[in-house]
Design a protein around this motif. Sequence first.
Motif, short mmCIF file in Angstrom:
data_model
loop_
_atom_site.label_atom_id
_atom_site.label_comp_id
_atom_site.label_asym_id
_atom_site.label_seq_id
_atom_site.Cartn_x
_atom_site.Cartn_y
_atom_site.Cartn_z
N THR A 24 -48.67 -101.27 45.00
CA THR A 24 -47.60 -102.13 45.49
C THR A 24 -48.08 -102.82 46.76
N PHE A 25 -47.36 -103.84 47.17
CA PHE A 25 -47.71 -104.56 48.39
C PHE A 25 -47.12 -103.84 49.59
N ALA A 26 -47.87 -103.88 50.70
CA ALA A 26 -47.47 -103.16 51.91
C ALA A 26 -46.06 -103.57 52.36
N ASP A 27 -45.71 -104.85 52.24
CA ASP A 27 -44.36 -105.32 52.51
C ASP A 27 -44.17 -106.67 51.80
N THR A 28 -43.00 -107.28 51.94
CA THR A 28 -42.71 -108.49 51.17
C THR A 28 -43.58 -109.68 51.56
N LYS A 29 -44.12 -109.70 52.75
CA LYS A 29 -44.96 -110.82 53.19
C LYS A 29 -46.45 -110.55 53.05
N SER A 30 -46.81 -109.30 52.88
CA SER A 30 -48.22 -108.89 52.89
C SER A 30 -48.92 -109.18 51.58
N ASN A 31 -50.22 -109.43 51.67
CA ASN A 31 -51.07 -109.54 50.49
C ASN A 31 -51.91 -108.29 50.32
N ILE A 32 -51.64 -107.28 51.12
CA ILE A 32 -52.41 -106.04 51.10
C ILE A 32 -51.76 -105.05 50.14
N LEU A 33 -52.56 -104.59 49.18
CA LEU A 33 -52.07 -103.61 48.21
C LEU A 33 -52.34 -102.20 48.71
N LYS A 34 -51.47 -101.29 48.31
CA LYS A 34 -51.62 -99.88 48.64
C LYS A 34 -51.22 -99.06 47.42
N VAL A 35 -51.56 -97.79 47.43
CA VAL A 35 -51.09 -96.90 46.38
C VAL A 35 -49.63 -96.60 46.70
N GLY A 36 -48.73 -97.21 45.94
CA GLY A 36 -47.31 -97.01 46.18
C GLY A 36 -46.81 -95.71 45.59
N HIS A 37 -47.30 -95.38 44.40
CA HIS A 37 -46.89 -94.17 43.70
C HIS A 37 -48.00 -93.74 42.75
N LYS A 38 -47.99 -92.47 42.40
CA LYS A 38 -48.86 -91.96 41.35
C LYS A 38 -48.17 -90.74 40.76
N GLY A 39 -48.57 -90.40 39.53
CA GLY A 39 -47.90 -89.28 38.91
C GLY A 39 -48.59 -88.79 37.66
N THR A 40 -47.90 -87.86 36.98
CA THR A 40 -48.45 -87.19 35.81
C THR A 40 -47.62 -87.44 34.55
N LEU A 50 -40.64 -99.12 39.33
CA LEU A 50 -40.71 -100.58 39.36
C LEU A 50 -39.41 -101.15 39.94
N LYS A 51 -39.56 -102.14 40.81
CA LYS A 51 -38.40 -102.74 41.46
C LYS A 51 -38.27 -104.21 41.06
N GLU A 52 -37.05 -104.66 40.93
CA GLU A 52 -36.76 -106.03 40.48
C GLU A 52 -37.24 -107.11 41.44
N ASP A 53 -37.36 -106.78 42.72
CA ASP A 53 -37.75 -107.79 43.71
C ASP A 53 -39.19 -107.61 44.18
N GLU A 54 -40.00 -106.92 43.39
CA GLU A 54 -41.38 -106.67 43.76
C GLU A 54 -42.35 -107.01 42.63
N TRP A 80 -46.73 -106.09 36.74
CA TRP A 80 -45.28 -106.14 36.88
C TRP A 80 -44.86 -107.29 37.79
N ILE A 81 -43.96 -108.12 37.29
CA ILE A 81 -43.36 -109.19 38.08
C ILE A 81 -41.85 -109.03 37.95
N GLY A 82 -41.24 -108.46 38.96
CA GLY A 82 -39.80 -108.24 38.94
C GLY A 82 -39.04 -109.55 38.81
N GLN A 83 -37.93 -109.50 38.11
CA GLN A 83 -37.15 -110.72 37.84
C GLN A 83 -36.65 -111.41 39.10
N THR A 114 -41.87 -108.17 32.87
CA THR A 114 -40.84 -108.57 33.83
C THR A 114 -39.58 -107.72 33.65
N GLU A 115 -39.58 -106.93 32.57
CA GLU A 115 -38.47 -106.01 32.31
C GLU A 115 -39.04 -104.67 31.88
N ARG A 116 -38.37 -103.59 32.25
CA ARG A 116 -38.86 -102.25 31.90
C ARG A 116 -38.94 -102.04 30.38
#
Length: 143
Positions: A24-40, A50-54, A80-83, A114-116
């Motif tokens: 995910t992006f560090a914030d709404t203005k940033s172009n820097i990606l980070k590990v937002g989540h991971k799982g099993t 996944l968020k609609e505005d991200e 993912w491109i949220g609606q 764009t949709e789950r």
Amino acid sequence: DPEILKAYDEVCDDKNEVNWILLTFADTKSNILKVGHKGTGGIDELKEHLKEDEAAFGYVRVPMSNDPLSQRTKFVLVSWIGQQLSYMRRARLSVQKSDVTKVLRYFSIEVPATERTELDADDILVQLKKAGGANYDRQTSNY
């Protein structure tokens, strides 16, 4: 980012329980990606984050087999491109995706969503089988 590479290696390692990451992006203005989540929990668990505005990029390890003797692993890239994503962010995504695929290099298919509902585990499995070429279980498959 070393954390992205570490998370990528975890997903690629069949012996590791982690089978997906979401960048995910560090914030709404940033172009820097980070590990937002991971799982099993595979693609179904990834979808919960996944968020609609991200915008985000997911990477998922999917085990496949036609029979008990032919186990193999495939990888899926999720774009993912949220609606409700801003138009400015959408415009920058193609360049950013190019950078992402330089790190998350090995994947069998890309699933833009764009949709789950576009990230159905069974549908993705069918896409992976189609992309894999030979299908030795045609009698039981739906393609």
